[in-house]
Design a protein around this motif. Structure first.
Motif, PDB file in Angstrom:
ATOM      1  N   LEU A 296     -43.459 -54.481 -47.818  1.00 20.33           N
ATOM      2  CA  LEU A 296     -43.350 -55.405 -48.897  1.00 20.33           C
ATOM      3  C   LEU A 296     -44.562 -56.293 -49.131  1.00 20.33           C
ATOM      4  CD1 LEU A 296     -41.422 -56.728 -50.957  1.00 20.33           C
ATOM      5  CD2 LEU A 296     -40.499 -58.357 -48.922  1.00 20.33           C
ATOM      6  N   ASN A 297     -45.365 -56.487 -48.061  1.00 18.74           N
ATOM      7  CA  ASN A 297     -46.603 -57.596 -48.028  1.00 18.74           C
ATOM      8  C   ASN A 297     -47.782 -56.632 -48.506  1.00 18.74           C
ATOM      9  OD1 ASN A 297     -47.320 -55.529 -46.014  1.00 18.74           O
ATOM     10  ND2 ASN A 297     -47.486 -57.104 -44.428  1.00 18.74           N
ATOM     11  N   THR A 298     -47.493 -55.397 -49.160  1.00 15.93           N
ATOM     12  CA  THR A 298     -48.591 -55.047 -50.069  1.00 15.93           C
ATOM     13  C   THR A 298     -48.279 -54.611 -51.328  1.00 15.93           C
ATOM     14  OG1 THR A 298     -47.419 -52.670 -49.705  1.00 15.93           O
ATOM     15  CG2 THR A 298     -48.872 -53.222 -48.014  1.00 15.93           C
ATOM     16  N   LEU A 299     -46.902 -55.249 -51.755  1.00 16.71           N
ATOM     17  CA  LEU A 299     -46.754 -55.148 -53.143  1.00 16.71           C
ATOM     18  C   LEU A 299     -47.396 -55.959 -53.989  1.00 16.71           C
ATOM     19  CD1 LEU A 299     -44.841 -54.505 -55.470  1.00 16.71           C
ATOM     20  CD2 LEU A 299     -43.319 -56.166 -54.707  1.00 16.71           C
ATOM     21  N   GLY A 300     -48.078 -55.696 -54.922  1.00 13.22           N
ATOM     22  CA  GLY A 300     -49.020 -56.433 -55.851  1.00 13.22           C
ATOM     23  C   GLY A 300     -50.461 -56.151 -55.379  1.00 13.22           C
ATOM     24  N   TYR A 301     -50.920 -55.754 -54.508  1.00 12.58           N
ATOM     25  CA  TYR A 301     -52.253 -55.359 -54.219  1.00 12.58           C
ATOM     26  C   TYR A 301     -52.633 -53.636 -54.246  1.00 12.58           C
ATOM     27  CZ  TYR A 301     -51.606 -59.564 -51.789  1.00 12.58           C
ATOM     28  OH  TYR A 301     -51.426 -60.877 -51.579  1.00 12.58           O
ATOM     29  N   GLY A 302     -53.969 -53.404 -54.315  1.00 11.26           N
ATOM     30  CA  GLY A 302     -54.169 -51.925 -54.299  1.00 11.26           C
ATOM     31  C   GLY A 302     -54.048 -51.333 -55.917  1.00 11.26           C
ATOM     32  N   PHE A 303     -54.165 -52.250 -56.843  1.00 14.76           N
ATOM     33  CA  PHE A 303     -53.980 -52.114 -58.256  1.00 14.76           C
ATOM     34  C   PHE A 303     -54.874 -50.845 -58.713  1.00 14.76           C
ATOM     35  CE2 PHE A 303     -54.801 -52.894 -62.921  1.00 14.76           C
ATOM     36  CZ  PHE A 303     -53.703 -52.272 -63.416  1.00 14.76           C
ATOM     37  N   ILE A 304     -56.227 -50.902 -58.116  1.00 17.56           N
ATOM     38  CA  ILE A 304     -57.264 -49.947 -58.320  1.00 17.56           C
ATOM     39  C   ILE A 304     -57.623 -49.120 -56.799  1.00 17.56           C
ATOM     40  CG2 ILE A 304     -59.593 -49.335 -59.345  1.00 17.56           C
ATOM     41  CD1 ILE A 304     -59.572 -52.082 -60.578  1.00 17.56           C
ATOM     42  N   ARG A 305     -57.483 -47.715 -57.057  1.00 20.32           N
ATOM     43  CA  ARG A 305     -57.811 -47.066 -55.684  1.00 20.32           C
ATOM     44  C   ARG A 305     -59.266 -47.158 -55.385  1.00 20.32           C
ATOM     45  NH1 ARG A 305     -54.498 -42.440 -57.527  1.00 20.32           N
ATOM     46  NH2 ARG A 305     -56.706 -41.074 -57.378  1.00 20.32           N
ATOM     47  N   ASP A 306     -59.690 -47.392 -54.134  1.00 15.61           N
ATOM     48  CA  ASP A 306     -60.909 -47.213 -53.585  1.00 15.61           C
ATOM     49  C   ASP A 306     -61.979 -46.403 -54.311  1.00 15.61           C
ATOM     50  OD1 ASP A 306     -59.960 -49.284 -52.131  1.00 15.61           O
ATOM     51  OD2 ASP A 306     -59.931 -47.912 -50.189  1.00 15.61           O
ATOM     52  N   GLU A 307     -61.695 -45.247 -54.857  1.00 12.34           N
ATOM     53  CA  GLU A 307     -62.448 -44.267 -55.173  1.00 12.34           C
ATOM     54  C   GLU A 307     -63.073 -44.600 -56.921  1.00 12.34           C
ATOM     55  OE1 GLU A 307     -58.611 -41.842 -55.215  1.00 12.34           O
ATOM     56  OE2 GLU A 307     -59.730 -43.294 -54.232  1.00 12.34           O
TER      57      GLU A 307
ATOM     58  N   TYR B  26     -45.593 -61.790 -55.768  1.00 14.38           N
ATOM     59  CA  TYR B  26     -46.166 -60.697 -55.154  1.00 14.38           C
ATOM     60  C   TYR B  26     -47.529 -60.715 -55.594  1.00 14.38           C
ATOM     61  CZ  TYR B  26     -41.626 -59.688 -54.068  1.00 14.38           C
ATOM     62  OH  TYR B  26     -40.226 -59.679 -53.486  1.00 14.38           O
ATOM     63  N   GLY B  27     -48.405 -60.498 -54.349  1.00 15.09           N
ATOM     64  CA  GLY B  27     -49.930 -60.277 -54.818  1.00 15.09           C
ATOM     65  C   GLY B  27     -50.640 -61.595 -55.192  1.00 15.09           C
ATOM     66  N   ARG B  28     -51.849 -61.440 -55.687  1.00 14.97           N
ATOM     67  CA  ARG B  28     -52.282 -62.631 -56.091  1.00 14.97           C
ATOM     68  C   ARG B  28     -51.844 -63.189 -57.455  1.00 14.97           C
ATOM     69  NH1 ARG B  28     -58.729 -63.076 -55.153  1.00 14.97           N
ATOM     70  NH2 ARG B  28     -57.910 -63.056 -53.075  1.00 14.97           N
ATOM     71  N   VAL B  29     -51.405 -64.327 -57.686  1.00 13.65           N
ATOM     72  CA  VAL B  29     -50.998 -64.970 -58.902  1.00 13.65           C
ATOM     73  C   VAL B  29     -51.794 -66.255 -58.999  1.00 13.65           C
ATOM     74  CG1 VAL B  29     -48.641 -65.797 -59.931  1.00 13.65           C
ATOM     75  CG2 VAL B  29     -48.747 -63.828 -58.452  1.00 13.65           C
TER      76      VAL B  29
ATOM     77  N   SER C 212     -49.131 -60.145 -59.068  1.00 16.65           N
ATOM     78  CA  SER C 212     -50.555 -60.088 -59.547  1.00 16.65           C
ATOM     79  C   SER C 212     -50.806 -60.213 -60.850  1.00 16.65           C
ATOM     80  CB  SER C 212     -51.122 -58.697 -58.910  1.00 16.65           C
ATOM     81  OG  SER C 212     -52.500 -58.752 -58.924  1.00 16.65           O
ATOM     82  N   SER C 213     -50.558 -61.536 -61.470  1.00 16.25           N
ATOM     83  CA  SER C 213     -50.707 -61.852 -63.025  1.00 16.25           C
ATOM     84  C   SER C 213     -51.466 -63.135 -63.009  1.00 16.25           C
ATOM     85  CB  SER C 213     -49.492 -61.794 -63.549  1.00 16.25           C
ATOM     86  OG  SER C 213     -48.995 -60.592 -63.553  1.00 16.25           O
ATOM     87  N   ASP C 214     -52.058 -63.434 -64.224  1.00 15.09           N
ATOM     88  CA  ASP C 214     -52.530 -64.788 -64.402  1.00 15.09           C
ATOM     89  C   ASP C 214     -51.621 -65.392 -65.647  1.00 15.09           C
ATOM     90  OD1 ASP C 214     -54.609 -64.604 -62.549  1.00 15.09           O
ATOM     91  OD2 ASP C 214     -56.118 -63.554 -64.062  1.00 15.09           O
ATOM     92  N   ILE C 215     -51.109 -66.522 -65.188  1.00 14.19           N
ATOM     93  CA  ILE C 215     -50.356 -67.506 -66.063  1.00 14.19           C
ATOM     94  C   ILE C 215     -50.941 -68.446 -66.724  1.00 14.19           C
ATOM     95  CG2 ILE C 215     -48.196 -68.714 -66.172  1.00 14.19           C
ATOM     96  CD1 ILE C 215     -47.942 -65.722 -65.102  1.00 14.19           C
ATOM     97  N   GLY C 216     -51.263 -68.452 -67.905  1.00 10.65           N
ATOM     98  CA  GLY C 216     -51.948 -69.640 -68.692  1.00 10.65           C
ATOM     99  C   GLY C 216     -51.432 -70.812 -68.517  1.00 10.65           C
ATOM    100  N   GLY C 217     -52.225 -71.902 -69.201  1.00  9.79           N
ATOM    101  CA  GLY C 217     -51.576 -72.995 -68.992  1.00  9.79           C
ATOM    102  C   GLY C 217     -50.449 -73.242 -70.111  1.00  9.79           C
ATOM    103  N   TYR C 218     -49.398 -74.125 -69.559  1.00  6.60           N
ATOM    104  CA  TYR C 218     -48.383 -74.685 -70.472  1.00  6.60           C
ATOM    105  C   TYR C 218     -47.415 -73.510 -71.024  1.00  6.60           C
ATOM    106  CZ  TYR C 218     -51.675 -78.391 -70.255  1.00  6.60           C
ATOM    107  OH  TYR C 218     -52.640 -79.478 -69.622  1.00  6.60           O
ATOM    108  N   ASN C 219     -47.440 -72.276 -70.302  1.00  5.24           N
ATOM    109  CA  ASN C 219     -46.499 -71.443 -70.470  1.00  5.24           C
ATOM    110  C   ASN C 219     -45.047 -71.554 -70.043  1.00  5.24           C
ATOM    111  OD1 ASN C 219     -48.267 -68.104 -69.939  1.00  5.24           O
ATOM    112  ND2 ASN C 219     -48.855 -69.911 -70.952  1.00  5.24           N
TER     113      ASN C 219
END
Length: 728
Positions: A8-19, A82-85, A113-120
């Motif tokens: 569960l603690n990996t949910l939201g991470y690793g969106f792009i594989r290392d290669e 989950y992930g970086r929000v 793993s999303s960015d929420i803008g201001g006043y959403n």
């Protein structure tokens, strides 16, 4: 495939594989480049985490939930992260949009793993992963919002590691894919037209692909984007999208791999029951009520509605398709198709067209293979229950009367009415029909299409006038065709088209000869052994000559309103050599002289034009010169229709011809009135009304008709402006 279990603690991470990560970059590399707002973020305080937890929120890693100093934890409830929000500014207020009132904050949602803008205001979003939201975005009751790490947003490109088979192409004009193009954001009808032609030119075709591929970054990791003030509500699946500002999306079943262009001045709206996959949507579009579109481009200020199906097709600006099905077609600006039982397939329709109910145009079920095509000039109008066979070609403003046309057609005469004479097993063509019998509908189109052109930046000139270089050139072709047909009918022994043409021209000029005494047959029109008969031959022939002369005279008069005859002589008449009437090609709604088009294509082949923006700049440059090119065409037309050499053109002769144009303008106004007046005088038209008063209430008084009054005003202004040619 089956689901896989991961910590569960990996949910939201690793969106792009290392290669697929650029050297020295992390998985947020492209996400940071895509930011719509400029905020300074910080980690949550212990007090804020406590409030969030008390409000029913959860995250396996609160340290990766970042906020601004204007964060209000009280306005985040029953949500999971989950992930970086990253969450932008908040305040104690709500957003109000069309009776939807939502408090600012995040409620009952899952954010990955999303960015929420201001006043959403985000309410009941069951799953949102890898999205970037702008300011004042409203999301309400959405099942799924997610992004693939190789998202292409409707563009025909490949990302690193993609299989060639996954490349999205639009298979236009032909069902077998032989004219396929790669779609891209910003694609114009002119681009598509050039790309679908010249398929034998391998260098040119490879250049188009190179230019398109070079336009995009092939690296993985771009997030979906929903820009400022956009509202999405009561929707199911939103995946791999790029949505502009101020868009309004409600009740959609699916948006997948789609770019939606939208700004405040031209916002796009997508409504209930729509499923849009692998497409690009222009500014100011309206799509609603059960539309299904797959592999498509919809240009600015166009509409899809009432269950329309648009598949493998390109619909240009200021067009409307509703109810019906359109497949594998390239449609130029101002296309209209409204009826549930019309069908358009494998067609190139060059704009200002209108498809009637029951029209089946381009069905390959009446051919041996799925490789036939229909090409129709602008103003194409197949009537009720018309069925056409591949391959067929139609000149501009062809009207086709109800019937099943079982053989291929090549209609080379513009403004004609084509009818199927079943009783006599023949095709009947009435040349110049629109000018002779339906002037009201024809001339009304001039203003109608201009008023519907809502583009704020008209840097590409779309020609809407029924009399323009393309249609006038076709009218010259019609004169030649009629002359040959008449000459061959009266002198079949001549055996030479040039001789038939000369004899036919003399017969047509002889008013004492009654052409109704013979059946005049036009060759090469239908792929069958039956006859194609011309009717109203002299009337149509003389009308073509009249409208050609009118076009030329009005263009010359417009020039001479500003310049003197001496300037005309110095700038044009004194040039050495004969003035030739140039050919023009309809390139996506823009008329371009054929030599200029050849130069444009050569610059693409050579690599001098290596970006689509550079090609578009050439369209705009040619648009800025179009009125000059049109005038030069009109001058050559004037000399040709009056059989004049440049040296024989005098101010007195011009004055006479411009005076004749006044008479033609009067005739046009009279015919406009007369053709509309039929609806007030014909007893079969009026029998549905109790009396004239009820008729006038229902359809308006003839005397109050705005278009008729406008045309009369134009005629009066035109007459008053005739002051004679200034010699110097």
């Amino acid at each position: 495939m089956t689901p896989k279990r991961k910590p569960l603690n990996t949910l939201g991470y690793g969106f792009i594989r290392d290669e697929y990560l650029p050297e020295g970059a992390d998985e947020y590399y492209f996400r940071n480049q895509q930011q719509l707002t400029e905020y300074t973020y910080r980690q949550l305080s212990a007090d804020e985490v406590a409030i969030l937890t008390r409000n029913g929120n959860y995250s396996p890693n609160w340290g990766d939930v970042w906020v601004t100093d204007r964060f209000l934890p009280e306005q985040v409830q029953q949500s999971t992260f989950y992930g970086r929000v990253r969450i932008g500014d908040m305040e104690e207020s709500f957003l109000d949009f069309r009776d939807l009132h939502l408090p600012i904050g995040i409620y009952n949602s899952v954010i990955v793993s999303s960015d929420i803008g201001g006043y959403n205001a985000i309410h009941n979003v069951r799953y949102m992963a890898h999205f970037i939201l702008g300011e004042e975005v409203m999301l309400f009751n959405i099942n799924e919002m997610e992004t693939s790490n190789n998202a292409k947003f409707g563009n025909g490109i490949l990302k690193e590691g993609d299989a060639e088979s996954s490349l999205i192409q639009l298979e236009l004009c032909n069902e077998n894919g032989g004219r396929a193009v790669l779609p891209f954001e910003g694609m114009q009808a002119s681009d598509v037209y050039l790309w679908t032609r010249q398929r034998h030119d391998r260098l040119l075709q490879s250049r188009f692909r190179e230019i398109t591929f070079r336009r995009f970054d092939t690296r993985r990791g771009y997030y979906s984007v929903v820009c400022h003030r956009t509202v999405i509500k009561n929707s199911d699946i939103i995946k791999d999208v790029k949505i502009g500002t101020d868009a309004y999306i409600k009740g959609v079943n699916k948006l997948k791999n789609v770019t939606v262009n939208s700004i405040a001045e031209a916002y796009t709206q997508i409504g209930e029951g729509c499923e849009l996959v692998n497409g690009i949507i222009g500014h100011g579009c309206r799509i609603f009520y059960g539309v299904k579109a797959v592999r498509f481009i919809l240009c600015s200020f166009s509409q899809l509605k009432y269950g329309a199906r648009l598949i493998n097709s390109f619909l240009a600006d200021n067009s409307t398709i509703s109810c019906c099905e359109v497949l594998n077609s390239l449609l130029f600006p101002a296309h209209e198709q409204h009826h549930n039982n019309s069908f358009l397939c494998a067609s190139l329709v060059m704009g200002q067209s209108n498809m009637a109910a029951g029209a089946t145009v381009g069905s390959n079920h009446n051919s041996r293979g799925a490789d036939g095509e229909i090409i129709a000039g602008r103003g194409f109008w197949p009537g009720l229950c018309v069925s056409l066979k591949h391959n067929s070609r139609f000149a501009s403003y062809t009207l086709i009367v109800k019937g099943d046309f079982l053989h291929e057609l090549d209609i080379r005469l513009p403004f004609t009415m084509v009818s199927h004479d079943v009783a006599n097993d023949r095709i009947v063509i009435l040349p110049a029909y629109w000018f002779l019998y339906n002037m009201y509908a024809l001339m009304r189109n001039n203003g109608k299409f201009i008023s519907r052109d809502r583009r704020s930046l008209k840097n590409q000139h779309f020609e809407y006038d029924v009399l323009a270089p393309d249609t006038v050139n076709e009218a010259f072709t019609a004169l030649h065709e009629i002359e040959i047909a008449v000459g061959k009918t009266y002198h079949p022994e001549a055996g030479d088209p040039a001789e038939w043409g000369a004899k036919g021209k003399a017969i047509l000029a002889d008013a004492t000869m009654d052409l109704r005494e013979k059946e005049i047959v036009l060759d090469g029109v239908e792929n069958s052994k039956r006859k194609v008969v011309l009717i109203k031959v002299r009337e149509g022939y003389n009308t073509y000559r009249r409208i050609i002369a009118y076009y030329a005279a009005t263009q010359l008069k417009a020039y001479l309103n500003t310049y003197s005859f001496a300037e005309l002589r110095a700038d044009y008449l004194s040039r050495s050599g004969r003035m030739e009437r140039a050919g023009f090609e309809n390139v996506g709604g823009q008329l371009i002289r054929k030599p200029d088009l050849d130069d444009l294509l050569e610059h693409i082949r050579s690599g001098e034009l290596a970006e689509w923006e550079a090609i578009h700049h050439q369209y705009h440059l040619l648009s800025s010169r179009y009125l000059t090119h049109k005038f030069e065409h009109a001058l050559a037309t004037f000399l040709e229709i009056h059989d004049l050499e440049k040296s024989a053109l005098t101010p007195a002769y011009l004055d006479t011809c411009i005076a004749e144009s006044v008479a033609t303008k009067q005739w046009i106004c009279g015919e406009i009135y007369k053709t509309r007046a039929k609806d007030y005088q014909n007893p079969f038209r009026t029998m549905v009304y109790e009396n004239d008063e009820e008729r006038d209430i229902v359809i308006g008084r003839l005397e109050d008709n705005a278009f008729i009054r406008q045309q009369q005003d134009e005629y009066e202004r035109y007459t008053e402006s005739i002051t004679g040619i200034r010699p110097i």
